[in-house]
Design a protein around this motif. Structure first.
Motif, PDB file in Angstrom:
ATOM      1  N   GLN A  49      33.673  12.843 -40.758  1.00 22.65           N
ATOM      2  CA  GLN A  49      33.877  11.391 -40.639  1.00 22.65           C
ATOM      3  C   GLN A  49      34.178  10.801 -42.025  1.00 22.65           C
ATOM      4  O   GLN A  49      34.279  11.542 -42.998  1.00 22.65           O
ATOM      5  N   GLY A  76      29.040   2.984 -35.026  1.00 23.59           N
ATOM      6  CA  GLY A  76      29.633   3.889 -36.010  1.00 23.59           C
ATOM      7  C   GLY A  76      28.973   3.752 -37.369  1.00 23.59           C
ATOM      8  O   GLY A  76      29.602   3.316 -38.331  1.00 23.59           O
ATOM      9  N   THR A  77      27.683   4.130 -37.439  1.00 24.07           N
ATOM     10  CA  THR A  77      26.911   3.986 -38.686  1.00 24.07           C
ATOM     11  C   THR A  77      27.542   4.762 -39.832  1.00 24.07           C
ATOM     12  O   THR A  77      27.566   4.285 -40.970  1.00 24.07           O
ATOM     13  N   GLY A  78      28.028   5.985 -39.552  1.00 27.55           N
ATOM     14  CA  GLY A  78      28.591   6.819 -40.618  1.00 27.55           C
ATOM     15  C   GLY A  78      27.614   6.988 -41.758  1.00 27.55           C
ATOM     16  O   GLY A  78      26.484   7.432 -41.563  1.00 27.55           O
ATOM     17  N   GLU A  97      25.010   5.554 -34.108  1.00 24.81           N
ATOM     18  CA  GLU A  97      25.849   6.664 -34.585  1.00 24.81           C
ATOM     19  C   GLU A  97      25.695   7.848 -33.634  1.00 24.81           C
ATOM     20  O   GLU A  97      24.587   8.220 -33.283  1.00 24.81           O
ATOM     21  N   ALA A 103      23.176   9.900 -38.647  1.00 20.40           N
ATOM     22  CA  ALA A 103      22.154   8.879 -38.366  1.00 20.40           C
ATOM     23  C   ALA A 103      20.945   9.104 -39.280  1.00 20.40           C
ATOM     24  O   ALA A 103      20.402   8.161 -39.867  1.00 20.40           O
ATOM     25  N   CYS A 122      20.602   7.005 -32.707  1.00 22.13           N
ATOM     26  CA  CYS A 122      21.598   8.034 -32.442  1.00 22.13           C
ATOM     27  C   CYS A 122      22.011   7.989 -30.975  1.00 22.13           C
ATOM     28  O   CYS A 122      21.152   7.980 -30.086  1.00 22.13           O
TER      29      CYS A 122
END
Ligand code: SAH
Length: 204
Positions: A49, A76-78, A97, A103, A122
């Protein structure tokens, strides 16, 4: 980064500029590319990612028009960087995420900065999180085939949603604002995000 890449290219919201000057981006970048943390580009993170380009973070954050009392959902925490910027501007952030390793490391990075108003969960975020709804701001930081309907339903009155919509490779930023029973939609800049994968996104 703030003066040249953001203010210099038309980001005007002083609260967004201040937050991006204050939150250390290098803290969210893997060691191997830390020297590039303040450059004008996205960078690779785990699980194939990316952490978004600072300018794109600024544009999307500005579009959310956050007030200090706002509650925000991010998909979409990334790396957790965008969530940290949101947490600096709003009262509470829930970020989802799908990759557990991301996460976990985002949780650690956010915790180390003392940002205790962010919760990292998550899972597949394409259905939102109805239990915590409504949200004053919803930000999707992965490219969607269209706007997941469940997210629009979870917007508070006058709430704002920002989402890249298009193909798997290239998208346009869409901003949706709730007005009474309806919504107002605006098209923004072209962008390239990794795909939103899930029940209301792309197939894996
Ligand atoms: N906002 C991030 C960058 C996002 S990259 C940052 O500041 O670093 C997009 C992220 O969305 C990836 O980590 C990807 O795994 C995640 N993602 C993709 N589909 C998702 C889904 N359905 N639910 C939650 N996360 C998803």
């Amino acid at each position: 980064m703030v003066e040249v890449q953001l203010r210099g290219r038309g980001i005007l919201d002083e609260r967004v500029l201040e937050a991006m000057g204050r939150v250390p981006r290098h803290h969210f970048v893997p060691l191997a590319s830390r020297a590039k943390a303040y450059e004008d580009k996205p960078l690779p993170i785990d699980c194939g990612q990316t952490i978004s380009q600072p300018y794109m973070v600024a544009i999307m954050t500005e579009l959310l028009q956050l007030r200090p009392t706002d509650r925000v959902l991010e998909l979409g925490t990334g790396s957790g960087y965008q969530a940290a910027i949101l947490a600096a501007l709003a009262s509470k952030v829930l970020t989802i995420e799908r990759h557990e390793p991301l996460a976990k490391s985002a949780r650690a990075s956010l915790g180390a900065l003392g940002l205790d108003n962010v919760q990292v969960v998550c899972g597949d975020g394409t259905l939102g999180s109805p239990l915590d709804a409504p949200y004053d701001g919803i930000m999707v930081t992965a490219g969607a085939p269209d706007i997941p309907a469940a997210l629009v339903a979870q917007l508070a009155p006058r709430g704002r949603l920002v989402c890249p919509v298009g193909s798997r490779e290239a998208q346009t930023l869409i901003q949706i604002t709730r007005r009474g029973e309806g919504t107002v939609e605006k098209k923004g800049t072209a962008c390239m995000f990794v795909p939103l994968i899930g029940e209301r996104g792309w197939a894996e």
